[in-house]
Design a protein around this motif. Structure first.
Motif, PDB file in Angstrom:
ATOM      1  N   LEU A   1       0.820  -1.201   0.000  1.00 51.84           N
ATOM      2  CA  LEU A   1       0.000   0.000   0.000  1.00 51.84           C
ATOM      3  C   LEU A   1       0.857   1.255   0.000  1.00 51.84           C
ATOM      4  CD1 LEU A   1      -2.352  -1.176   2.888  1.00 51.84           C
ATOM      5  CD2 LEU A   1      -2.737  -1.506   0.442  1.00 51.84           C
ATOM      6  N   ASP A   2       0.306   2.333  -0.575  1.00 57.98           N
ATOM      7  CA  ASP A   2       0.986   3.618  -0.488  1.00 57.98           C
ATOM      8  C   ASP A   2       0.507   4.350   0.762  1.00 57.98           C
ATOM      9  OD1 ASP A   2      -1.503   4.679  -1.034  1.00 57.98           O
ATOM     10  OD2 ASP A   2      -1.004   5.328  -3.070  1.00 57.98           O
ATOM     11  N   GLN A   3       0.877   5.609   0.891  1.00 55.46           N
ATOM     12  CA  GLN A   3       0.571   6.344   2.108  1.00 55.46           C
ATOM     13  C   GLN A   3      -0.883   6.802   2.179  1.00 55.46           C
ATOM     14  OE1 GLN A   3       4.007   8.968   3.454  1.00 55.46           O
ATOM     15  NE2 GLN A   3       4.704   8.459   1.394  1.00 55.46           N
ATOM     16  N   GLN A   4      -1.650   6.557   1.126  1.00 54.97           N
ATOM     17  CA  GLN A   4      -3.087   6.824   1.144  1.00 54.97           C
ATOM     18  C   GLN A   4      -3.899   5.529   1.228  1.00 54.97           C
ATOM     19  OE1 GLN A   4      -1.017   8.750  -1.134  1.00 54.97           O
ATOM     20  NE2 GLN A   4      -1.091  10.164   0.610  1.00 54.97           N
TER      21      GLN A   4
ATOM     22  N   TYR B   1       6.008   2.470   2.250  1.00 52.74           N
ATOM     23  CA  TYR B   1       4.920   1.538   1.949  1.00 52.74           C
ATOM     24  C   TYR B   1       4.348   0.948   3.245  1.00 52.74           C
ATOM     25  CZ  TYR B   1       6.833   1.551  -2.813  1.00 52.74           C
ATOM     26  OH  TYR B   1       7.279   1.923  -4.055  1.00 52.74           O
ATOM     27  N   TYR B   2       3.186   0.349   3.088  1.00 52.48           N
ATOM     28  CA  TYR B   2       2.539  -0.402   4.158  1.00 52.48           C
ATOM     29  C   TYR B   2       2.071  -1.736   3.562  1.00 52.48           C
ATOM     30  CZ  TYR B   2       2.514   4.185   6.356  1.00 52.48           C
ATOM     31  OH  TYR B   2       2.898   5.396   6.875  1.00 52.48           O
ATOM     32  N   MET B   3       1.682  -2.671   4.434  1.00 53.60           N
ATOM     33  CA  MET B   3       1.253  -3.986   3.947  1.00 53.60           C
ATOM     34  C   MET B   3      -0.070  -4.401   4.568  1.00 53.60           C
ATOM     35  SD  MET B   3       4.611  -6.428   3.571  1.00 53.60           S
ATOM     36  CE  MET B   3       5.080  -6.369   5.298  1.00 53.60           C
ATOM     37  N   ARG B   4      -0.859  -5.086   3.752  1.00 50.63           N
ATOM     38  CA  ARG B   4      -2.131  -5.645   4.196  1.00 50.63           C
ATOM     39  C   ARG B   4      -2.229  -7.065   3.660  1.00 50.63           C
ATOM     40  NH1 ARG B   4      -6.569  -1.744   2.610  1.00 50.63           N
ATOM     41  NH2 ARG B   4      -6.175  -2.466   0.489  1.00 50.63           N
TER      42      ARG B   4
ATOM     43  N   ARG C   1       5.410   0.939   9.126  1.00 48.07           N
ATOM     44  CA  ARG C   1       5.653   1.332   7.743  1.00 48.07           C
ATOM     45  C   ARG C   1       6.988   0.783   7.269  1.00 48.07           C
ATOM     46  NH1 ARG C   1       6.290   7.729   9.142  1.00 48.07           N
ATOM     47  NH2 ARG C   1       8.300   7.631  10.213  1.00 48.07           N
ATOM     48  N   LEU C   2       7.145   0.723   5.974  1.00 49.38           N
ATOM     49  CA  LEU C   2       8.362   0.213   5.356  1.00 49.38           C
ATOM     50  C   LEU C   2       8.973   1.325   4.510  1.00 49.38           C
ATOM     51  CD1 LEU C   2       6.674  -3.034   4.087  1.00 49.38           C
ATOM     52  CD2 LEU C   2       8.367  -3.011   5.902  1.00 49.38           C
ATOM     53  N   LYS C   3      10.175   1.707   4.822  1.00 50.66           N
ATOM     54  CA  LYS C   3      10.869   2.717   4.023  1.00 50.66           C
ATOM     55  C   LYS C   3      11.837   2.004   3.089  1.00 50.66           C
ATOM     56  CE  LYS C   3      10.877   7.246   6.184  1.00 50.66           C
ATOM     57  NZ  LYS C   3      11.723   8.339   6.713  1.00 50.66           N
ATOM     58  N   MET C   4      11.537   2.060   1.807  1.00 49.71           N
ATOM     59  CA  MET C   4      12.358   1.382   0.815  1.00 49.71           C
ATOM     60  C   MET C   4      13.263   2.405   0.130  1.00 49.71           C
ATOM     61  SD  MET C   4      11.099  -1.579   1.396  1.00 49.71           S
ATOM     62  CE  MET C   4      12.018  -2.491   0.172  1.00 49.71           C
ATOM     63  N   ARG C   5      14.552   2.054   0.035  1.00 43.85           N
ATOM     64  CA  ARG C   5      15.529   2.942  -0.577  1.00 43.85           C
ATOM     65  C   ARG C   5      16.079   2.322  -1.855  1.00 43.85           C
ATOM     66  NH1 ARG C   5      16.335   2.930   4.933  1.00 43.85           N
ATOM     67  NH2 ARG C   5      16.322   4.964   5.975  1.00 43.85           N
TER      68      ARG C   5
ATOM     69  N   GLU D   1      13.038   6.303  14.505  1.00 48.88           N
ATOM     70  CA  GLU D   1      14.273   6.318  13.734  1.00 48.88           C
ATOM     71  C   GLU D   1      14.170   5.346  12.575  1.00 48.88           C
ATOM     72  OE1 GLU D   1      16.517   8.440  14.294  1.00 48.88           O
ATOM     73  OE2 GLU D   1      15.797   9.177  16.210  1.00 48.88           O
ATOM     74  N   ASP D   2      14.989   5.577  11.548  1.00 52.36           N
ATOM     75  CA  ASP D   2      14.901   4.778  10.326  1.00 52.36           C
ATOM     76  C   ASP D   2      15.140   3.301  10.590  1.00 52.36           C
ATOM     77  OD1 ASP D   2      16.341   7.272   8.113  1.00 52.36           O
ATOM     78  OD2 ASP D   2      14.330   7.015   8.922  1.00 52.36           O
ATOM     79  N   GLU D   3      16.096   3.009  11.486  1.00 56.26           N
ATOM     80  CA  GLU D   3      16.418   1.605  11.673  1.00 56.26           C
ATOM     81  C   GLU D   3      15.303   0.848  12.382  1.00 56.26           C
ATOM     82  OE1 GLU D   3      18.156   4.155  12.727  1.00 56.26           O
ATOM     83  OE2 GLU D   3      18.767   4.028  14.813  1.00 56.26           O
ATOM     84  N   ASP D   4      14.347   1.561  12.978  1.00 58.84           N
ATOM     85  CA  ASP D   4      13.257   0.899  13.670  1.00 58.84           C
ATOM     86  C   ASP D   4      11.961   0.939  12.878  1.00 58.84           C
ATOM     87  OD1 ASP D   4      14.471   2.300  16.762  1.00 58.84           O
ATOM     88  OD2 ASP D   4      14.894   0.345  15.876  1.00 58.84           O
ATOM     89  N   GLU D   5      12.034   1.359  11.647  1.00 57.92           N
ATOM     90  CA  GLU D   5      10.819   1.578  10.874  1.00 57.92           C
ATOM     91  C   GLU D   5       9.974   0.313  10.737  1.00 57.92           C
ATOM     92  OE1 GLU D   5      10.763   5.231  10.727  1.00 57.92           O
ATOM     93  OE2 GLU D   5       9.622   4.483   9.045  1.00 57.92           O
ATOM     94  N   THR D   6      10.615  -0.832  10.633  1.00 53.87           N
ATOM     95  CA  THR D   6       9.856  -2.044  10.320  1.00 53.87           C
ATOM     96  C   THR D   6       9.872  -3.057  11.454  1.00 53.87           C
ATOM     97  OG1 THR D   6      11.809  -3.058   9.328  1.00 53.87           O
ATOM     98  CG2 THR D   6      10.398  -1.761   7.894  1.00 53.87           C
TER      99      THR D   6
END
Length: 689
Positions: free
Chosen positions: A545-548, A572-575, A606-610, A663-668
């Motif tokens: 999923l996106d942020q909406q 991103y997010y997941m369902r 949330r998942l921050k993908m780089r 923090e970024d390292e704890d995002e997921t």
């Protein structure tokens, strides 16, 4: 003397202070801000009174009050045919019942947070008023949570009720017996219940009759609910100001069960099927619109004109068969102002079943006002152009010199005006590796000459034509206007696609002008990859999923793993959907078949993908409480803003704290102390046993 000097200094200081105060004129302080909600003082009859006579209730509070959103928030049990008149006047709220009061019945008025003070709007949370017309007052209660099944949205201000009649038909034919409404977090409590067995329902009651209609949003439990109360003791400790134990008190409490009822709301997506509209947008096009999805397309038979080709059209349809276009290819039909057809189609009959019926329909072609205006403008433009050309020819005959632009105009005028097949690329320029090259045509295509399609790959500065280029194919069944080149695009490559003039012919005998464009494919380093290991082996799929909360990509779970390749850098997010029937889509419920909607779970972070990043995630869909799974950023039904200033301050502090810890390292990652004892989660787990 010394004493006099001290007195003199004191007087001067006092005078100076007074002068300073006069020189700094300001508004007087208004006192402390009111942060307290109204408080119940008394009522007639008293709260919890029995043997109540009359039909009017008067409740007094400690300050002037208002009632906000009465229609959405206030509920009365038992359900009233004629809603009572509820008014706020000064410090009092009056309730006047218009239905005849039932004997030996406990009445409950649930105000939720509708009552608030007049000055600051501080709401009085969860205020209810109960009384009985008999010798005793019923006191049992049940509570729970209502979420929307498809996306776990808290459903606020929705009717929740119950029936002691355990027949399935009660929900569809009889008004709910006792009701409440969910608060702005989707929570509900049904109070003042008799001992007994009940079915519990939720209903988005659009028609106000407290009965289910198939078009309304509903929720239900197949389990029978038995309210109960149990007493338990606790030890409460009172501390002194310096944090030392002052007093230990043994307290007795009452717990009402069940307090973990989880309802998931859905819509059966029921729509009566019927022929909605039939139109003829142009001479060569007929349009049939059904009211909803149809298992089959209508069958058309031309009655008039009788002389026509057997294969008289090309059909364009949606996957749902609810919108069908008939592109007429027979010239006799195109010229005819009126086409009469016999159309056999499905419809919903009086027994709520699908049946066939045959209609005789006339498709008459009448130009719209817009078309007439456009034709008039085109005619005027042609007349002006003809006049201009005549003037240029006369000028040329007189031996006068023409400019290059005038010569080109004369040259173009001599060329025949041949209609062209309009077409263009759906997208030009940069493409992603998962994209395809797509072309849109204005009318259906009869043939594409593969010899007229050239795909070239740029190597250094040279264009190298590719062999074995696959033939164009339609993007989807029923789509006769959009085509794609079914091939994988190489990362970091640059392509050039050229469609020669006359390479594509429409069903009307029109040909295309030349079409060309370059396409640059992004390198693999531009993407991220995500692998998800989930405690579900199969019969499930994960939606990214996106942020909406919109679906970006869907992957089926195979052997407990789902791979998302070549993702654009983003958040991103997941369902996850437990796909019970394995059809690859979420399916709603059906009350008549006792079918619950397919279960949905959210990854709580949330998942921050780089760029150029591979991520590996493990997901236990039961590890986080059901009502806490959906990330707050995706929740659209936000709780109403608290009017309590202290609560707002605490909320802001918590928000700031969460932001600092984000923090970024704890995002997921799940928290170090995951919430794993929530009542709604336990309910879901018990239901599976």
């Amino acid at each position: 003397m010394k004493l006099f000097r001290l007195l003199y200094i004191a007087v001067l200081s006092l005078v100076g202070l007074m002068l300073y105060s006069c020189a700094n004129i300001g508004s007087p302080e208004g006192g402390p801000l009111d942060i307290m909600p109204p408080q119940y003082v008394k009522s007639t009859p008293a709260q919890g009174a029995i043997n109540v006579k009359g039909n009017k209730i008067e409740i007094t509070f400690d300050e002037i009050v208002n009632i906000k959103d009465q229609q959405k928030k206030v509920s009365v049990s038992p359900v009233q045919k004629n809603p009572p008149v509820i008014k706020a006047l000064g410090k009092k709220v009056t309730i006047e019942f218009r239905d005849e009061m039932l004997p030996n019945t406990t009445y409950n008025i649930d105000f939720s947070n509708a009552i608030e003070d007049n000055n600051e709007g501080n709401p009085m949370e969860g205020f209810t008023f109960a009384f009985s017309t008999g010798d005793e007052i019923d006191s049992l209660q049940i509570s729970g949570l209502l979420l929307r099944a498809r996306d776990l949205e808290p459903m606020k201000h929705v009717v929740v009720g119950l029936h002691s009649n355990l027949e399935d038909s009660a929900f569809t034919h009889v008004p709910l017996e006792r009701i409440s409404r969910t608060n702005d977090r989707g929570q509900f409590t049904l109070r003042n219940l008799k001992p007994g067995k009940y079915h519990v329902f939720a209903l988005n009651d659009m028609d106000g009759n407290y009965r289910m209609a198939r078009t309304e949003d509903i929720a239900f439990l197949d389990e029978v609910i038995v309210p109960a109360a149990q007493r338990y003791e606790s030890v409460d400790t009172v501390f002194t100001f310096d944090n030392k134990i002052d007093t230990i008190v043994n307290a007795t409490h009452t717990m009402f069960t069940p307090n973990d009822v989880l309802l998931t709301m859905f819509n059966e997506d029921y729509h009566s099927l019927y022929l909605k509209t039939t139109t003829r947008p142009s001479r060569s096009l007929l349009h049939v619109l059904m009211s909803t999805e149809s298992p089959e397309m209508p069958q058309m038979r031309i009655i008039k004109p009788q002389e026509h080709a057997q294969d008289w059209c090309v059909i364009e349809s949606t996957p749902r068969n609810d919108s069908i276009f008939y592109w007429i290819t027979d010239s006799a039909l195109i010229k005819s102002d009126s086409i009469v057809v016999e159309m056999k189609h499905l419809y919903t009959d009086s027994t709520d079943n699908l049946s066939h019926k045959t209609d005789t329909i006339t498709f008459a072609y009448r130009k719209t006002g817009t078309q007439l205006k456009q034709e008039a403008q085109e005619k005027k433009a042609k007349e002006q152009q003809a006049k201009r050309i005549a003037e240029l020819k006369e000028k040329q005959e007189k031996g006068k010199e023409l400019s290059p632009a005038e010569l080109r105009a004369l040259e173009d005028a001599d060329k025949p005006d041949i209609p062209k097949l309009e077409c263009d690329f759906a997208r030009r320029g940069n493409l992603e590796v998962y994209d395809t090259i797509k072309v849109h045509f204005a009318t259906p295509v009869a043939a594409i000459d593969p010899k007229g399609v050239h795909l070239e790959l740029k190597q250094d500065t040279l264009w190298v034509e590719q062999s074995n280029v696959p033939a164009f194919k339609t993007i989807a069944d029923g789509d006769v206007l959009n085509y794609m080149l079914p091939m994988e695009l190489e990362p970091e490559a640059t392509y050039r696609l050229t469609i020669d003039s006359l390479a594509v012919q429409s069903v009307y005998g029109l040909f295309n002008d030349p079409l060309t464009s370059e396409f640059k494919i992004s390198p693999l380093e531009s993407y991220a990859n995500l692998t998800v290991h989930v405690n579900v082996t199969d019969h499930a799929f994960i939606e990214l999923l996106d942020q909406q909360d919109r679906v970006v990509r869907t992957v089926i779970v195979k052997g407990g793993t789902a791979d998302f390749e070549n993702l654009l850098p983003n958040t991103y997010y997941m369902r996850l959907i437990l796909d019970a029937n394995g059809n690859g889509k979420w399916d709603t419920g059906n009350y008549a078949r006792h079918q619950q909607p397919e279960e949905v779970y959210y990854f709580p972070k949330r998942l921050k993908m780089r760029k150029n990043w591979d991520m590996d995630e493990s997901w236990n869909i039961y590890a986080t409480a059901y009502d806490l799974q959906k990330p707050a950023e995706l929740v659209k039904n936000k709780p109403e803003e608290s009017k309590n200033k202290l609560q707002n301050k605490r909320d802001q502090q918590n928000k700031k704290k969460n932001s600092n810890n984000d923090e970024d390292e704890d995002e997921t990652e799940f928290g170090t102390n995951p919430y794993n004892s929530n009542k709604y989660q336990n309910y879901q787990q018990n239901k599976r046993r």
